[in-house]
Structure formats: C-alpha cells, structure tokens
Design a protein around this motif. Structure first.
Motif, PDB file in Angstrom:
ATOM      1  N   GLY A  36      -5.125   1.852   0.458  1.00  0.00           N
ATOM      2  CA  GLY A  36      -6.462   2.164  -0.043  1.00  0.00           C
ATOM      3  C   GLY A  36      -6.873   2.493  -1.297  1.00  0.00           C
ATOM      4  O   GLY A  36      -7.811   2.210  -1.945  1.00  0.00           O
ATOM      5  N   ASN A  37      -5.748   2.810  -2.150  1.00  0.00           N
ATOM      6  CA  ASN A  37      -5.896   3.401  -3.766  1.00  0.00           C
ATOM      7  C   ASN A  37      -6.044   1.782  -4.285  1.00  0.00           C
ATOM      8  O   ASN A  37      -7.032   1.747  -5.016  1.00  0.00           O
ATOM      9  N   ILE A  39      -7.402  -1.041  -2.905  1.00  0.00           N
ATOM     10  CA  ILE A  39      -8.605  -1.728  -2.945  1.00  0.00           C
ATOM     11  C   ILE A  39      -9.578  -1.016  -3.552  1.00  0.00           C
ATOM     12  O   ILE A  39     -10.677  -1.518  -4.149  1.00  0.00           O
ATOM     13  N   THR A 101     -14.060   7.947   1.106  1.00  0.00           N
ATOM     14  CA  THR A 101     -14.358   6.394   1.228  1.00  0.00           C
ATOM     15  C   THR A 101     -15.239   5.754   1.828  1.00  0.00           C
ATOM     16  O   THR A 101     -16.090   4.888   1.562  1.00  0.00           O
ATOM     17  N   GLY A 161      -3.297  -3.860  -1.507  1.00  0.00           N
ATOM     18  CA  GLY A 161      -4.733  -3.596  -1.730  1.00  0.00           C
ATOM     19  C   GLY A 161      -5.353  -4.214  -2.538  1.00  0.00           C
ATOM     20  O   GLY A 161      -6.604  -4.654  -2.419  1.00  0.00           O
ATOM     21  N   ALA A 184     -10.351   0.196   3.436  1.00  0.00           N
ATOM     22  CA  ALA A 184      -9.725   1.424   2.477  1.00  0.00           C
ATOM     23  C   ALA A 184      -9.653   2.769   3.217  1.00  0.00           C
ATOM     24  O   ALA A 184      -8.752   3.450   3.234  1.00  0.00           O
ATOM     25  N   CYS A 187      -7.356   2.627   6.062  1.00  0.00           N
ATOM     26  CA  CYS A 187      -5.743   3.129   5.525  1.00  0.00           C
ATOM     27  C   CYS A 187      -5.713   4.170   5.244  1.00  0.00           C
ATOM     28  O   CYS A 187      -4.550   4.810   5.680  1.00  0.00           O
TER      29      CYS A 187
END
Length: 407
Positions: A36-37, A39, A101, A161, A184, A187
C-alpha cells in the motif's frame, strides 16, 4: 492512562511453538502494508495532480502539512500501543490507513485532501511504532533477525507496490489511478485482517514517573537526530539521482529504472546477512560509521559521472548505486538496532514513535536539501552531502556509548 484489560491473558515473554507462525503472520502484515505504501508513494502525487486536477503547489503543501501532522501522531500512537496493547492499536492504524486511502477517491478539493492525507500519512508513519511491541514479543533470542526479515519484506512490498502503481501511471487515466488507490486501500485492509491472527498482547505496565519518558531521554534524542539526519540518503535515488543523471551526465534515462532494480535486489538479498552482524548498540554505532563513509564514496562516484561519455557515466553511476545501497544496509540495520535496544522496555512503542520523528523530519527536508546541493551546486554539492553524512557517521559511535552509559 490506565491499561485496558483483555478477556484473554497472553503471556508476554515466553516463546511457544506457535511463535514461528505468528512471526510469519507479522511478516505478511508488513508486506501488504508496504505494498500500500509503495502504491501511494509512487502514484499519489500524480493522482492528485492529473486525475483530481489539484494545482501542484497545493498538492506539495498538503503533503507537507500531512508530514508535519504525522510526526506528532506517531509519538502518540506509539504511546497508545504500550498502554492499550500493540495488536489492537496496530489493527486500528491499518484500518485507518485503509479508510483514508479509499477516501482519496472521493476527494475533490484542497482541504478535504489535506484532512485525508493527514490520516493516511499518520497511519503509514505510525506503523513501526505500533508494531514495535509485537516485534519485541516475537523476536525470540535473536530479535535483530526478525527485524531484518521484516525490513526485507517491507522493501519487497514497496517495490511490488511501485510496480503496480507504475501500470496506473503508464495508463495515465482516472480509472487506472482510482484502481491503484483502491488496491492500496485493500492492501491495508488485508494487513489489518491479518493482525487478528496474532494473539492480543498485554499492555505494558506503566511505571511511576513522567508519562513521556522518551522525550526526556536526551541520549536517545541525540541518536534520533543523528540517525534521522543521515536518513536524508533515502531521497538520493528518488530525487537527486534522476535529476543529476538527466541534467549533468550523458547516461541514458533508462538507468534510473535500472538503479531502482539494483537497489531493491541488493536490499532484499543483503539486509538479513548485514543485520546479523549488527546485534548490539555498540556494533550499530560502528555500522553507522561505516554507512557514513560509504555514502561519501558513493556521492563521489556519482559526482564523477558528470560530463560527456555515456558508458563512462553508466559505469560510475551504477557503481555508485551499488556502494550507496551497501551504506543503506548499514544505516538501516544500525537504526533499527538502536531504536529497539536503547528503548525502555515498558515504553517501546513510545520510543519508536520518538525515533520516527528524526526520520520524518529528514524525509520532509531531504528533497529540498538534495535538490539545492546536488543539483544547484553541482559536483561540489555532492561532496557536501557526502561529507555531512560521513561526519554524522563519525559522531555516532560516541553517541551510542553515551546512550549505553545512561541506559
């Protein structure tokens, strides 16, 4: 703040047969959170400028505000992890990151963007502090090995990502960007769900005395400043290197992508072996010294690539990336060892939150500083940056010894 009781009563330090399974779950949590980070770090700015159509200046200002907000939030979340139980706080942090997000997809103006960015940035920054007590519980007899594995999979997750985000950036459509945003968010949500497979931990008992003990630990604060200031190197490959390559060297632009792949491969393969030798604060101080000197050499190689001669530039820049990444491994292993081993056991989350302040400040000022020196000053700027990193490394062993005496 009083600790909240759990209906279960897990044992805090005893290592059991299920601990290996819980360690694997923790690795999976960090991996998906890192995806996630990766992305958001890769596609976030482009999403808000090219899809939401916010002005570049507003996007930059919004992320700066979010960065400043997350610095304070990280300390608070780390403190809550100590007092309320790390697993529960970790799950809430990840759920907050997921919701924030996803909310990016519905953000169309500046101030809602700032609010959501503050929540999302705080969740990303606070994750190490929230998980710190969990890592300490399941670290076993060699906690540095678990931390090295976590860093390895975290870097791998960020890289994957970034590749996912790269697809969206290449398509450059709103549908592609929204897909990246929701992936993201998913995730983070998956990482939050996985935390439920880890048994709840008892909150650390609060000791008498000041509540914010980490903010009163001067040796730890000094080390936070030293390690954090050295952390400006994390922006070298993402900010200074691409601009330097395009403006000052004859190397092909494709070397930027190759350099990221080289860096990722070395980190994934080398982090665990390097970390095995950094198993005490004293060795961490030595590792910081090595890192500083290594960064100086890497900066010199990159500076020497300026001018004509594409193959000459490719060779020096590629070698510079390899040397730089070795320094990154030393710095990462040393910073993690210091942040955990010199922290008070009953306030591990709080200490890790404070330690994150140094890295957060470096992350905020790093791009501006590197562009001013390395791009604005040219070759001389690279040597100024390398010299400053080497000086920080030279000061580190003495600072570690001071912290150990006052531990």
């Amino acid at each position: 703040m009083s600790a909240l009781p759990y209906t279960e009563a897990p044992v805090r330090h005893r290592q059991g047969a299920g601990d290996e399974r819980h360690r694997r779950v923790l690795v999976a949590v960090m991996f998906f959170a890192a995806m996630g980070n990766g992305i958001l770090l890769t596609a976030g700015v482009l999403y808000f400028t090219r899809s939401v159509h916010l002005p570049v200046q507003q996007v930059g200002l919004g992320f700066s505000i979010a960065g400043a907000f997350s610095i304070g939030a990280t300390v608070l979340i780390g403190h809550l992890a100590d007092r309320l139980g790390a697993r529960a706080v970790c799950a809430v942090v990840l759920l907050t990151g997921s919701a924030a997000t996803a909310a990016f997809a519905f953000t169309e103006s500046f101030w809602p963007f700032v609010c959501v960015a503050c929540l999302s940035g705080s969740a990303r920054s606070a994750l190490p502090a929230a998980t710190g007590p969990v890592v300490r519980r399941y670290g076993g007899e060699r906690p540095q090995s678990l931390r090295a594995v976590l860093r390895t999979f975290f870097n791998l997750g960020v890289s994957i990502g970034a590749l996912v985000a790269g697809v969206a950036v290449q398509a450059d459509t709103r549908t592609a960007y929204l897909t990246a945003v929701f992936v993201a968010a998913a995730c983070y949500l998956l990482a939050a769900a996985l935390t439920l497979l880890i048994p709840p931990l008892l909150p650390e008992p609060a000791e008498e005395g000041p509540r914010w003990v980490a903010l009163r630990d001067r040796p730890y604060l000094v080390l936070t400043g030293l390690v954090g200031s050295m952390g400006i190197h994390y922006r070298v490959l993402s900010v200074a290197f691409p601009l330097w390559l395009v403006r000052y060297t004859s190397a092909p632009v494709g070397l930027v992508t190759v350099s990221v792949l080289i860096n990722t491969a070395i980190v994934v393969l080398g982090q665990v072996p390097i970390s095995r030798g950094v198993d005490s604060p004293a060795r961490a101080g030595t590792a910081l010294l090595r890192a500083g000197l290594t960064f100086l050499v890497a900066c010199g190689l990159m500076a020497a690539a300026a001018g004509p001669g594409s193959w000459y530039a490719v060779g020096l820049l590629s070698l510079g990336v390899v040397v730089y990444t070795v320094g990154e491994l030393w710095h990462s292993a040393a910073g993690t060892e210091i942040s955990y081993q010199l922290a008070a056991p009953q306030a591990q989350g709080q200490y890790l939150g404070v330690f994150g302040i140094g890295m957060g400040i470096a992350d905020a000022i790093g791009p501006v500083l590197l562009v001013t020196l390395c791009i604005g000053w040219g070759v001389a700027g690279w040597f100024v940056v390398g010299g400053a990193l080497a000086l920080l490394g030279l000061l580190s062993p003495a600072a570690v010894r001071w912290a150990e005496r006052h531990r």
